[in-house]
Scaffold this active site. Structure first.
Site, short mmCIF file in Angstrom:
data_model
loop_
_atom_site.label_atom_id
_atom_site.label_comp_id
_atom_site.label_asym_id
_atom_site.label_seq_id
_atom_site.Cartn_x
_atom_site.Cartn_y
_atom_site.Cartn_z
N ASN A 142 1.41 -1.20 -0.24
CA ASN A 142 -0.01 -0.06 -0.03
C ASN A 142 1.37 1.13 0.09
O ASN A 142 1.99 1.17 0.41
CB ASN A 142 -0.61 0.00 1.24
CG ASN A 142 -0.44 -0.10 2.45
OD1 ASN A 142 0.63 -0.64 3.30
ND2 ASN A 142 0.00 1.57 2.87
N CYS A 143 0.17 1.93 -0.58
CA CYS A 143 0.71 3.35 -0.16
C CYS A 143 0.48 4.62 0.65
O CYS A 143 -0.39 4.05 1.44
CB CYS A 143 1.27 4.13 -1.73
SG CYS A 143 -0.38 4.81 -2.69
N ALA A 144 -0.28 6.01 0.02
CA ALA A 144 -0.83 6.74 1.26
C ALA A 144 -1.97 6.52 1.42
O ALA A 144 -2.95 6.33 2.16
CB ALA A 144 -0.50 8.20 1.03
N ARG B 201 -4.18 4.61 -1.04
CA ARG B 201 -4.16 2.78 -2.45
C ARG B 201 -3.72 1.54 -1.48
O ARG B 201 -2.40 1.63 -0.65
CB ARG B 201 -3.56 3.16 -3.84
CG ARG B 201 -3.95 4.90 -4.31
CD ARG B 201 -3.28 5.02 -6.22
NE ARG B 201 -2.28 4.83 -5.95
CZ ARG B 201 -1.14 5.92 -5.45
NH1 ARG B 201 -1.47 7.36 -4.75
NH2 ARG B 201 0.11 5.97 -4.95
#
Length: 518
Positions: free
Chosen positions: A461-463, A465
Protein backbone atom coordinates in the site's frame (compact mmCIF):
# COMPACT_ATOMS: atom_id res chain seq x y z
CA UNK A 1 10.54 -1.31 -13.30
CA UNK A 2 7.41 0.83 -12.98
CA UNK A 3 5.94 -1.49 -10.34
CA UNK A 4 9.22 -1.46 -8.45
CA UNK A 5 9.36 2.35 -8.40
CA UNK A 6 5.73 2.55 -7.26
CA UNK A 7 6.36 0.01 -4.49
CA UNK A 8 9.40 1.94 -3.33
CA UNK A 9 7.41 5.19 -3.26
CA UNK A 10 4.71 3.45 -1.22
CA UNK A 11 7.32 2.04 1.18
CA UNK A 12 8.71 5.52 1.84
CA UNK A 13 5.40 6.52 3.41
CA UNK A 14 5.72 3.93 6.20
CA UNK A 15 8.48 5.71 8.18
CA UNK A 16 7.51 9.20 6.98
CA UNK A 17 4.08 8.89 8.64
CA UNK A 18 5.85 8.82 12.02
CA UNK A 19 7.24 12.34 11.61
CA UNK A 20 4.13 14.51 12.15
CA UNK A 21 3.36 13.10 15.62
CA UNK A 22 6.99 13.34 16.74
CA UNK A 23 7.21 16.84 15.27
CA UNK A 24 4.12 18.02 17.15
CA UNK A 25 5.57 16.75 20.44
CA UNK A 26 8.86 18.47 19.65
CA UNK A 27 7.22 21.81 18.87
CA UNK A 28 5.26 21.72 22.10
CA UNK A 29 8.30 20.80 24.22
CA UNK A 30 10.43 23.57 22.68
CA UNK A 31 7.62 26.04 23.35
CA UNK A 32 7.41 24.87 26.98
CA UNK A 33 11.11 25.74 27.42
CA UNK A 34 10.57 29.31 26.21
CA UNK A 35 10.94 31.69 29.17
CA UNK A 36 9.16 34.50 27.32
CA UNK A 37 6.01 32.36 27.26
CA UNK A 38 6.57 30.54 30.54
CA UNK A 39 8.53 32.70 33.03
CA UNK A 40 8.80 29.76 35.43
CA UNK A 41 10.83 27.77 32.85
CA UNK A 42 14.09 28.47 34.70
CA UNK A 43 17.15 26.26 34.57
CA UNK A 44 16.99 23.43 37.10
CA UNK A 45 13.24 23.66 37.69
CA UNK A 46 11.00 20.60 37.50
CA UNK A 47 9.20 22.27 34.56
CA UNK A 48 12.42 22.45 32.53
CA UNK A 49 13.43 18.91 33.46
CA UNK A 50 10.11 17.41 32.35
CA UNK A 51 10.03 19.53 29.19
CA UNK A 52 13.59 18.48 28.35
CA UNK A 53 12.65 14.83 28.73
CA UNK A 54 9.75 15.36 26.31
CA UNK A 55 12.11 17.15 23.93
CA UNK A 56 14.59 14.28 23.97
CA UNK A 57 11.78 11.76 23.48
CA UNK A 58 10.48 13.60 20.42
CA UNK A 59 13.98 13.60 18.91
CA UNK A 60 14.24 9.80 19.04
CA UNK A 61 12.74 9.34 15.59
CA UNK A 62 14.70 12.14 13.93
CA UNK A 63 18.09 11.27 15.46
CA UNK A 64 17.71 7.68 14.26
CA UNK A 65 16.11 8.43 10.91
CA UNK A 66 18.32 6.09 8.88
CA UNK A 67 17.57 3.21 11.23
CA UNK A 68 13.84 4.05 11.12
CA UNK A 69 13.90 3.90 7.32
CA UNK A 70 15.93 0.69 7.34
CA UNK A 71 13.33 -1.14 9.44
CA UNK A 72 10.33 0.72 8.01
CA UNK A 73 10.82 -0.01 4.32
CA UNK A 74 10.51 -3.83 4.63
CA UNK A 75 6.98 -3.45 5.96
CA UNK A 76 5.84 -2.44 2.47
CA UNK A 77 8.52 -4.13 0.36
CA UNK A 78 8.29 -7.66 1.78
CA UNK A 79 5.96 -9.94 -0.17
CA UNK A 80 5.10 -11.95 2.95
CA UNK A 81 5.92 -12.12 6.66
CA UNK A 82 6.85 -8.44 6.75
CA UNK A 83 7.53 -8.56 10.49
CA UNK A 84 10.21 -11.21 9.96
CA UNK A 85 11.65 -9.11 7.14
CA UNK A 86 11.98 -6.17 9.54
CA UNK A 87 13.94 -8.31 12.01
CA UNK A 88 16.28 -9.62 9.31
CA UNK A 89 16.84 -6.13 7.93
CA UNK A 90 17.65 -4.74 11.37
CA UNK A 91 20.31 -7.43 11.85
CA UNK A 92 21.69 -6.84 8.35
CA UNK A 93 21.85 -3.07 8.76
CA UNK A 94 23.67 -3.33 12.09
CA UNK A 95 26.05 -5.94 10.63
CA UNK A 96 26.78 -3.68 7.67
CA UNK A 97 27.71 -0.79 9.94
CA UNK A 98 29.73 -2.92 12.37
CA UNK A 99 31.86 -4.22 9.52
CA UNK A 100 32.43 -0.66 8.30
CA UNK A 101 33.42 0.39 11.81
CA UNK A 102 35.86 -2.50 12.07
CA UNK A 103 37.48 -1.70 8.73
CA UNK A 104 37.87 2.00 9.54
CA UNK A 105 39.27 1.20 12.97
CA UNK A 106 42.27 -0.46 11.33
CA UNK A 107 42.51 1.10 7.87
CA UNK A 108 40.74 4.45 8.22
CA UNK A 109 43.74 6.65 7.29
CA UNK A 110 44.51 4.54 4.20
CA UNK A 111 40.91 5.03 3.07
CA UNK A 112 41.03 8.78 3.67
CA UNK A 113 38.81 8.70 6.76
CA UNK A 114 39.76 10.32 10.05
CA UNK A 115 38.14 7.72 12.32
CA UNK A 116 37.49 9.99 15.29
CA UNK A 117 34.18 10.57 17.05
CA UNK A 118 32.70 13.93 16.08
CA UNK A 119 34.36 13.96 12.65
CA UNK A 120 32.04 15.03 9.82
CA UNK A 121 30.85 12.08 7.77
CA UNK A 122 30.80 9.68 10.73
CA UNK A 123 27.89 8.66 12.92
CA UNK A 124 26.94 6.15 15.60
CA UNK A 125 24.75 3.19 14.67
CA UNK A 126 24.04 0.55 17.26
CA UNK A 127 26.94 1.68 19.42
CA UNK A 128 29.60 1.61 16.68
CA UNK A 129 31.20 4.58 14.93
CA UNK A 130 30.62 4.16 11.20
CA UNK A 131 30.33 6.05 7.94
CA UNK A 132 27.24 8.26 7.78
CA UNK A 133 25.64 6.77 4.67
CA UNK A 134 22.35 8.21 5.91
CA UNK A 135 19.15 7.53 4.02
CA UNK A 136 20.93 6.13 0.96
CA UNK A 137 22.71 3.45 2.96
CA UNK A 138 19.51 2.52 4.78
CA UNK A 139 17.57 2.20 1.52
CA UNK A 140 20.23 0.09 -0.21
CA UNK A 141 20.69 -2.28 2.74
CA UNK A 142 16.94 -2.58 3.35
CA UNK A 143 16.35 -3.29 -0.34
CA UNK A 144 19.03 -6.01 -0.42
CA UNK A 145 17.78 -7.57 2.79
CA UNK A 146 14.18 -7.64 1.57
CA UNK A 147 15.32 -9.11 -1.75
CA UNK A 148 17.02 -11.95 0.16
CA UNK A 149 13.93 -12.31 2.37
CA UNK A 150 11.56 -12.54 -0.60
CA UNK A 151 13.81 -15.10 -2.28
CA UNK A 152 14.82 -17.35 0.63
CA UNK A 153 12.31 -16.96 3.48
CA UNK A 154 9.99 -19.69 2.18
CA UNK A 155 12.78 -21.95 0.90
CA UNK A 156 12.39 -25.52 2.16
CA UNK A 157 15.46 -27.03 3.83
CA UNK A 158 16.17 -30.68 4.64
CA UNK A 159 14.69 -31.83 7.95
CA UNK A 160 18.07 -31.87 9.65
CA UNK A 161 18.58 -28.18 8.76
CA UNK A 162 14.99 -27.01 9.25
CA UNK A 163 15.99 -25.00 12.33
CA UNK A 164 17.92 -22.68 10.01
CA UNK A 165 14.92 -22.00 7.77
CA UNK A 166 12.99 -18.74 7.52
CA UNK A 167 14.57 -15.66 9.09
CA UNK A 168 17.82 -17.42 10.19
CA UNK A 169 18.41 -18.46 6.56
CA UNK A 170 17.77 -14.89 5.40
CA UNK A 171 20.32 -13.56 7.91
CA UNK A 172 22.87 -16.24 6.96
CA UNK A 173 22.56 -15.48 3.24
CA UNK A 174 22.63 -11.73 3.92
CA UNK A 175 25.79 -11.83 6.04
CA UNK A 176 28.39 -12.17 3.22
CA UNK A 177 26.40 -9.63 1.18
CA UNK A 178 26.60 -7.15 4.06
CA UNK A 179 30.36 -7.75 4.42
CA UNK A 180 30.85 -7.15 0.69
CA UNK A 181 28.67 -4.03 0.76
CA UNK A 182 30.62 -2.69 3.76
CA UNK A 183 33.92 -3.16 1.93
CA UNK A 184 32.58 -1.46 -1.21
CA UNK A 185 31.18 1.38 0.91
CA UNK A 186 34.50 1.98 2.67
CA UNK A 187 36.25 2.38 -0.69
CA UNK A 188 33.57 4.46 -2.45
CA UNK A 189 31.64 6.46 0.15
CA UNK A 190 34.38 9.00 1.05
CA UNK A 191 34.40 10.16 -2.60
CA UNK A 192 30.58 10.16 -2.70
CA UNK A 193 30.54 12.16 0.53
CA UNK A 194 32.90 14.70 -1.02
CA UNK A 195 30.52 15.08 -3.98
CA UNK A 196 27.57 15.46 -1.61
CA UNK A 197 29.42 18.19 0.29
CA UNK A 198 29.98 20.05 -2.98
CA UNK A 199 26.29 19.64 -3.87
CA UNK A 200 25.29 21.02 -0.48
CA UNK A 201 27.48 24.05 -1.09
CA UNK A 202 25.92 24.53 -4.53
CA UNK A 203 22.34 24.34 -3.23
CA UNK A 204 23.03 26.86 -0.48
CA UNK A 205 24.72 29.15 -2.99
CA UNK A 206 21.82 28.80 -5.44
CA UNK A 207 19.64 30.78 -3.01
CA UNK A 208 16.30 31.95 -4.40
CA UNK A 209 16.81 30.28 -7.77
CA UNK A 210 17.42 26.96 -6.04
CA UNK A 211 14.22 27.37 -3.99
CA UNK A 212 12.15 28.19 -7.10
CA UNK A 213 13.53 25.34 -9.22
CA UNK A 214 13.26 22.73 -6.48
CA UNK A 215 9.68 23.67 -5.59
CA UNK A 216 8.66 23.72 -9.25
CA UNK A 217 10.16 20.28 -9.92
CA UNK A 218 8.62 18.82 -6.76
CA UNK A 219 5.14 19.82 -7.98
CA UNK A 220 5.46 19.29 -11.73
CA UNK A 221 6.81 15.73 -11.31
CA UNK A 222 3.72 14.53 -9.44
CA UNK A 223 2.00 13.04 -12.55
CA UNK A 224 5.01 10.79 -13.15
CA UNK A 225 5.22 9.63 -9.55
CA UNK A 226 8.90 10.58 -9.55
CA UNK A 227 8.47 13.55 -7.20
CA UNK A 228 9.52 11.19 -4.38
CA UNK A 229 12.98 11.14 -5.93
CA UNK A 230 13.04 14.95 -6.03
CA UNK A 231 12.18 15.69 -2.41
CA UNK A 232 13.27 12.43 -0.72
CA UNK A 233 17.05 12.91 -0.95
CA UNK A 234 16.67 16.55 0.18
CA UNK A 235 14.16 16.17 3.02
CA UNK A 236 15.42 12.84 4.36
CA UNK A 237 18.82 12.37 2.72
CA UNK A 238 22.14 14.24 2.73
CA UNK A 239 21.77 16.18 -0.54
CA UNK A 240 21.16 19.59 1.04
CA UNK A 241 22.51 19.04 4.56
CA UNK A 242 23.88 16.07 6.49
CA UNK A 243 20.99 13.98 7.79
CA UNK A 244 18.38 15.68 5.63
CA UNK A 245 16.64 19.02 6.01
CA UNK A 246 13.79 17.64 8.14
CA UNK A 247 16.05 16.00 10.71
CA UNK A 248 18.48 18.96 10.78
CA UNK A 249 15.66 21.43 11.41
CA UNK A 250 14.11 19.26 14.11
CA UNK A 251 17.39 18.54 15.90
CA UNK A 252 18.39 22.22 15.95
CA UNK A 253 14.99 23.80 16.44
CA UNK A 254 15.79 24.87 20.01
CA UNK A 255 18.85 26.77 18.76
CA UNK A 256 16.83 28.43 16.00
CA UNK A 257 14.16 29.39 18.52
CA UNK A 258 16.68 31.16 20.78
CA UNK A 259 18.61 32.95 18.01
CA UNK A 260 17.13 36.24 16.69
CA UNK A 261 19.16 36.07 13.45
CA UNK A 262 17.07 35.66 10.26
CA UNK A 263 16.08 32.05 9.69
CA UNK A 264 17.43 32.13 6.15
CA UNK A 265 20.85 32.95 7.60
CA UNK A 266 20.64 30.28 10.27
CA UNK A 267 19.34 27.58 7.95
CA UNK A 268 19.25 28.57 4.26
CA UNK A 269 18.55 24.96 3.26
CA UNK A 270 15.14 25.34 4.88
CA UNK A 271 14.03 27.31 1.84
CA UNK A 272 13.78 23.98 0.05
CA UNK A 273 11.05 22.96 2.51
CA UNK A 274 8.66 25.77 1.58
CA UNK A 275 6.82 23.42 -0.77
CA UNK A 276 3.90 23.33 1.67
CA UNK A 277 3.08 26.97 0.91
CA UNK A 278 1.44 25.89 -2.33
CA UNK A 279 -0.43 23.11 -0.56
CA UNK A 280 -1.87 25.30 2.20
CA UNK A 281 -2.44 28.64 0.49
CA UNK A 282 -2.53 27.60 -3.17
CA UNK A 283 -5.03 24.77 -2.82
CA UNK A 284 -7.26 27.05 -0.75
CA UNK A 285 -7.46 29.49 -3.66
CA UNK A 286 -8.10 26.64 -6.10
CA UNK A 287 -10.92 25.26 -3.96
CA UNK A 288 -12.49 28.73 -3.76
CA UNK A 289 -12.30 29.03 -7.55
CA UNK A 290 -13.99 25.64 -7.99
CA UNK A 291 -16.84 26.75 -5.76
CA UNK A 292 -17.16 30.20 -7.32
CA UNK A 293 -17.36 28.89 -10.89
CA UNK A 294 -19.96 26.21 -10.18
CA UNK A 295 -23.49 26.86 -11.38
CA UNK A 296 -25.78 28.30 -8.68
CA UNK A 297 -27.86 25.14 -8.44
CA UNK A 298 -24.70 23.06 -7.94
CA UNK A 299 -22.84 25.25 -5.44
CA UNK A 300 -24.03 23.38 -2.36
CA UNK A 301 -22.97 20.07 -3.86
CA UNK A 302 -19.58 21.45 -4.96
CA UNK A 303 -19.01 22.94 -1.52
CA UNK A 304 -19.44 19.47 -0.04
CA UNK A 305 -16.90 18.12 -2.52
CA UNK A 306 -14.18 20.71 -2.16
CA UNK A 307 -14.48 21.46 1.56
CA UNK A 308 -13.14 18.11 2.71
CA UNK A 309 -10.43 18.06 0.04
CA UNK A 310 -9.35 21.60 0.88
CA UNK A 311 -9.21 20.93 4.61
CA UNK A 312 -7.13 17.80 4.01
CA UNK A 313 -4.68 19.79 1.87
CA UNK A 314 -4.51 22.67 4.34
CA UNK A 315 -4.06 20.58 7.49
CA UNK A 316 -1.95 17.66 6.25
CA UNK A 317 -0.52 18.69 2.87
CA UNK A 318 -2.27 15.80 1.05
CA UNK A 319 -3.38 17.60 -2.10
CA UNK A 320 -4.19 14.77 -4.47
CA UNK A 321 -7.96 15.24 -5.02
CA UNK A 322 -7.60 18.92 -5.92
CA UNK A 323 -4.41 18.64 -7.97
CA UNK A 324 -5.47 15.60 -9.97
CA UNK A 325 -8.75 17.24 -10.86
CA UNK A 326 -6.78 19.78 -12.88
CA UNK A 327 -4.37 17.17 -14.20
CA UNK A 328 -7.37 15.26 -15.52
CA UNK A 329 -9.38 18.18 -16.88
CA UNK A 330 -6.83 20.88 -17.73
CA UNK A 331 -3.13 19.94 -17.36
CA UNK A 332 -2.09 23.51 -18.18
CA UNK A 333 -3.71 24.68 -14.94
CA UNK A 334 -1.64 22.17 -13.01
CA UNK A 335 1.50 23.56 -14.64
CA UNK A 336 0.34 27.03 -13.62
CA UNK A 337 -0.11 25.74 -10.07
CA UNK A 338 3.50 24.50 -10.06
CA UNK A 339 4.75 27.91 -11.26
CA UNK A 340 2.69 29.84 -8.70
CA UNK A 341 3.70 27.52 -5.85
CA UNK A 342 7.39 27.90 -6.73
CA UNK A 343 7.04 31.68 -6.99
CA UNK A 344 5.24 31.91 -3.64
CA UNK A 345 7.95 29.85 -1.91
CA UNK A 346 10.69 32.00 -3.45
CA UNK A 347 9.10 35.28 -2.36
CA UNK A 348 8.66 33.91 1.17
CA UNK A 349 12.35 32.96 1.14
CA UNK A 350 13.24 36.52 0.06
CA UNK A 351 11.47 37.75 3.18
CA UNK A 352 13.43 35.46 5.49
CA UNK A 353 11.14 32.43 5.77
CA UNK A 354 12.89 29.12 6.33
CA UNK A 355 11.89 25.98 8.20
CA UNK A 356 9.90 22.78 8.02
CA UNK A 357 7.01 23.94 5.84
CA UNK A 358 6.83 20.97 3.45
CA UNK A 359 3.49 19.50 4.56
CA UNK A 360 0.42 21.21 6.02
CA UNK A 361 -0.81 23.66 8.60
CA UNK A 362 -0.41 21.23 11.51
CA UNK A 363 3.34 21.07 10.95
CA UNK A 364 3.44 24.81 10.20
CA UNK A 365 2.10 25.46 13.68
CA UNK A 366 3.83 22.84 15.81
CA UNK A 367 7.23 22.69 14.11
CA UNK A 368 7.61 26.39 13.30
CA UNK A 369 5.19 29.03 14.51
CA UNK A 370 4.71 27.89 18.11
CA UNK A 371 8.31 27.09 19.07
CA UNK A 372 9.89 30.01 17.16
CA UNK A 373 7.12 32.58 17.27
CA UNK A 374 8.47 34.70 20.12
CA UNK A 375 11.63 35.76 18.22
CA UNK A 376 10.52 35.22 14.64
CA UNK A 377 6.87 36.20 14.82
CA UNK A 378 7.31 39.09 12.38
CA UNK A 379 8.70 36.71 9.77
CA UNK A 380 5.74 34.39 10.17
CA UNK A 381 3.26 37.26 9.91
CA UNK A 382 4.89 38.22 6.61
CA UNK A 383 4.74 34.56 5.53
CA UNK A 384 0.98 34.39 6.19
CA UNK A 385 0.41 37.69 4.36
CA UNK A 386 2.36 36.38 1.35
CA UNK A 387 0.38 33.14 1.50
CA UNK A 388 -2.98 34.88 1.68
CA UNK A 389 -1.97 37.18 -1.19
CA UNK A 390 -1.28 34.12 -3.31
CA UNK A 391 -4.57 32.57 -2.22
CA UNK A 392 -6.20 35.62 -3.79
CA UNK A 393 -3.99 35.33 -6.89
CA UNK A 394 -4.85 31.64 -7.27
CA UNK A 395 -8.55 32.40 -6.90
CA UNK A 396 -8.61 35.26 -9.40
CA UNK A 397 -6.42 33.55 -12.02
CA UNK A 398 -8.02 30.10 -11.80
CA UNK A 399 -11.54 31.54 -11.77
CA UNK A 400 -10.79 33.70 -14.81
CA UNK A 401 -9.23 30.83 -16.77
CA UNK A 402 -12.02 28.39 -15.89
CA UNK A 403 -14.63 30.85 -17.12
CA UNK A 404 -12.68 32.08 -20.16
CA UNK A 405 -11.93 28.60 -21.51
CA UNK A 406 -15.13 27.04 -20.14
CA UNK A 407 -13.16 24.34 -18.34
CA UNK A 408 -15.56 21.58 -17.14
CA UNK A 409 -14.72 21.68 -13.44
CA UNK A 410 -17.16 20.10 -10.94
CA UNK A 411 -20.60 21.69 -11.00
CA UNK A 412 -20.25 23.16 -14.50
CA UNK A 413 -21.99 22.08 -17.68
CA UNK A 414 -22.42 18.37 -18.20
CA UNK A 415 -19.25 17.44 -16.40
CA UNK A 416 -19.57 14.79 -13.74
CA UNK A 417 -19.74 16.45 -10.35
CA UNK A 418 -16.68 14.92 -8.73
CA UNK A 419 -13.08 15.57 -7.84
CA UNK A 420 -10.75 13.39 -9.87
CA UNK A 421 -8.15 11.06 -8.45
CA UNK A 422 -4.82 9.65 -9.53
CA UNK A 423 -6.74 6.56 -10.57
CA UNK A 424 -8.89 8.58 -12.97
CA UNK A 425 -5.80 10.26 -14.38
CA UNK A 426 -4.05 6.94 -15.01
CA UNK A 427 -7.18 5.40 -16.54
CA UNK A 428 -7.48 8.30 -18.96
CA UNK A 429 -3.85 7.88 -20.03
CA UNK A 430 -4.05 4.07 -20.13
CA UNK A 431 -1.64 3.35 -17.93
CA UNK A 432 -5.70 8.68 -5.06
CA UNK A 433 -7.16 10.58 -3.17
CA UNK A 434 -10.39 10.69 -1.19
CA UNK A 435 -10.89 8.89 2.05
CA UNK A 436 -12.71 5.57 2.24
CA UNK A 437 -14.63 4.15 5.13
CA UNK A 438 -13.47 0.81 6.49
CA UNK A 439 -15.93 -1.56 8.07
CA UNK A 440 -15.24 -4.83 9.83
CA UNK A 441 -15.78 -6.92 6.69
CA UNK A 442 -14.04 -4.67 4.19
CA UNK A 443 -10.74 -6.56 4.13
CA UNK A 444 -12.52 -9.90 3.68
CA UNK A 445 -14.69 -8.45 0.93
CA UNK A 446 -11.65 -7.09 -0.92
CA UNK A 447 -9.90 -10.47 -0.74
CA UNK A 448 -13.00 -12.20 -2.08
CA UNK A 449 -13.31 -9.62 -4.85
CA UNK A 450 -9.69 -10.21 -5.83
CA UNK A 451 -10.43 -13.86 -6.46
CA UNK A 452 -9.53 -15.21 -3.03
CA UNK A 453 -6.30 -15.18 -1.08
CA UNK A 454 -4.66 -17.76 -3.36
CA UNK A 455 -5.05 -15.38 -6.29
CA UNK A 456 -3.12 -12.56 -4.57
CA UNK A 457 0.54 -12.59 -5.57
CA UNK A 458 1.58 -9.28 -4.00
CA UNK A 459 -0.11 -6.88 -1.56
CA UNK A 460 1.32 -3.48 -0.58
CA UNK A 461 0.00 0.00 0.00
CA UNK A 462 0.92 3.69 -0.27
CA UNK A 463 -0.71 6.67 1.42
CA UNK A 464 -4.23 6.08 0.07
CA UNK A 465 -4.13 3.01 -2.21
CA UNK A 466 -3.82 -0.76 -1.97
CA UNK A 467 -1.47 -2.07 -4.66
CA UNK A 468 -2.09 -5.67 -5.68
CA UNK A 469 -0.71 -8.14 -8.19
CA UNK A 470 -2.83 -11.22 -8.92
CA UNK A 471 -2.16 -14.53 -10.63
CA UNK A 472 -5.39 -14.57 -12.68
CA UNK A 473 -6.83 -11.10 -13.46
CA UNK A 474 -10.05 -12.54 -14.86
CA UNK A 475 -11.03 -13.66 -11.35
CA UNK A 476 -11.11 -10.06 -10.05
CA UNK A 477 -14.58 -8.58 -9.55
CA UNK A 478 -15.83 -5.46 -11.29
CA UNK A 479 -14.98 -2.02 -9.90
CA UNK A 480 -18.54 -1.54 -8.67
CA UNK A 481 -18.10 -4.48 -6.28
CA UNK A 482 -15.18 -2.78 -4.52
CA UNK A 483 -17.00 0.56 -4.43
CA UNK A 484 -19.94 -1.14 -2.74
CA UNK A 485 -17.52 -2.23 -0.02
CA UNK A 486 -16.06 1.22 0.67
CA UNK A 487 -13.48 1.75 -2.09
CA UNK A 488 -13.43 5.11 -3.86
CA UNK A 489 -12.29 3.68 -7.19
CA UNK A 490 -10.07 1.06 -8.78
CA UNK A 491 -7.27 1.08 -11.35
CA UNK A 492 -6.69 -1.96 -13.56
CA UNK A 493 -3.54 -2.60 -15.58
CA UNK A 494 -3.06 -6.22 -16.58
CA UNK A 495 -2.37 -8.25 -13.47
CA UNK A 496 -1.77 -5.10 -11.40
CA UNK A 497 -4.59 -3.42 -9.50
CA UNK A 498 -4.90 -0.35 -7.28
CA UNK A 499 -7.84 -0.07 -4.88
CA UNK A 500 -8.28 3.54 -3.76
CA UNK A 501 -9.28 3.28 -0.10
CA UNK A 502 -8.22 6.54 1.57
CA UNK A 503 -6.25 7.31 4.72
CA UNK A 504 -7.40 4.10 6.43
CA UNK A 505 -5.45 2.02 3.91
CA UNK A 506 -2.68 0.87 6.35
CA UNK A 507 -5.30 -0.75 8.59
CA UNK A 508 -7.06 -2.36 5.64
CA UNK A 509 -3.81 -3.71 4.25
CA UNK A 510 -2.74 -5.09 7.64
CA UNK A 511 -6.08 -6.88 8.10
CA UNK A 512 -5.89 -8.30 4.58
CA UNK A 513 -2.34 -9.50 5.21
CA UNK A 514 -3.41 -11.32 8.34
CA UNK A 515 -6.37 -12.92 6.56
CA UNK A 516 -4.29 -14.05 3.57
CA UNK A 517 -1.64 -15.58 5.80
CA UNK A 518 -4.11 -17.36 8.06
Amino acid sequence: MKDMIQRFGAAMFVPVLLFPAAGMLLGLSVMLLNQDLFPWAVEGSAWVKVSTILLQASLAVFKNMALVFAVGLPIALAKSASGRAVLATLVSYITFNYVIGGILQFWGPELGVNYVEGERGLTDVGGILTLDTNLLGAIVIASLSVWVHNRFFDKKLPNWAAVFGGTPLVVIVSFPIMVLMAIITCFTWPSIQHGINNLQTFLVGAGSFGVWMFTFLERIMIPTGLHHFVYGPVFYGPVAVDGGTVAHWIQNIQNFASNPAPLTEQFPQGGLMLTGMGKVFGCTGIAMALYATAKPENKKMVLGLVLGAALTAILTGITEPIEFTFLFIAPALFALHAVLAATMATIAYWFGVSGNFQTGLIDFIFQNWLPLGSLHGDTYIVQVLIGLSFTAIYFVVFRALILKFDIPTPGRGSAEAKLYTKADYKDAHQSDSSSGVIDSGQASAFIEGLGGKDNIALLTNCATRLRIKVHEPEKVAETQYFQEHGAVNMVRNGDSFQIIVGLTVPQVREEMTQLTQA
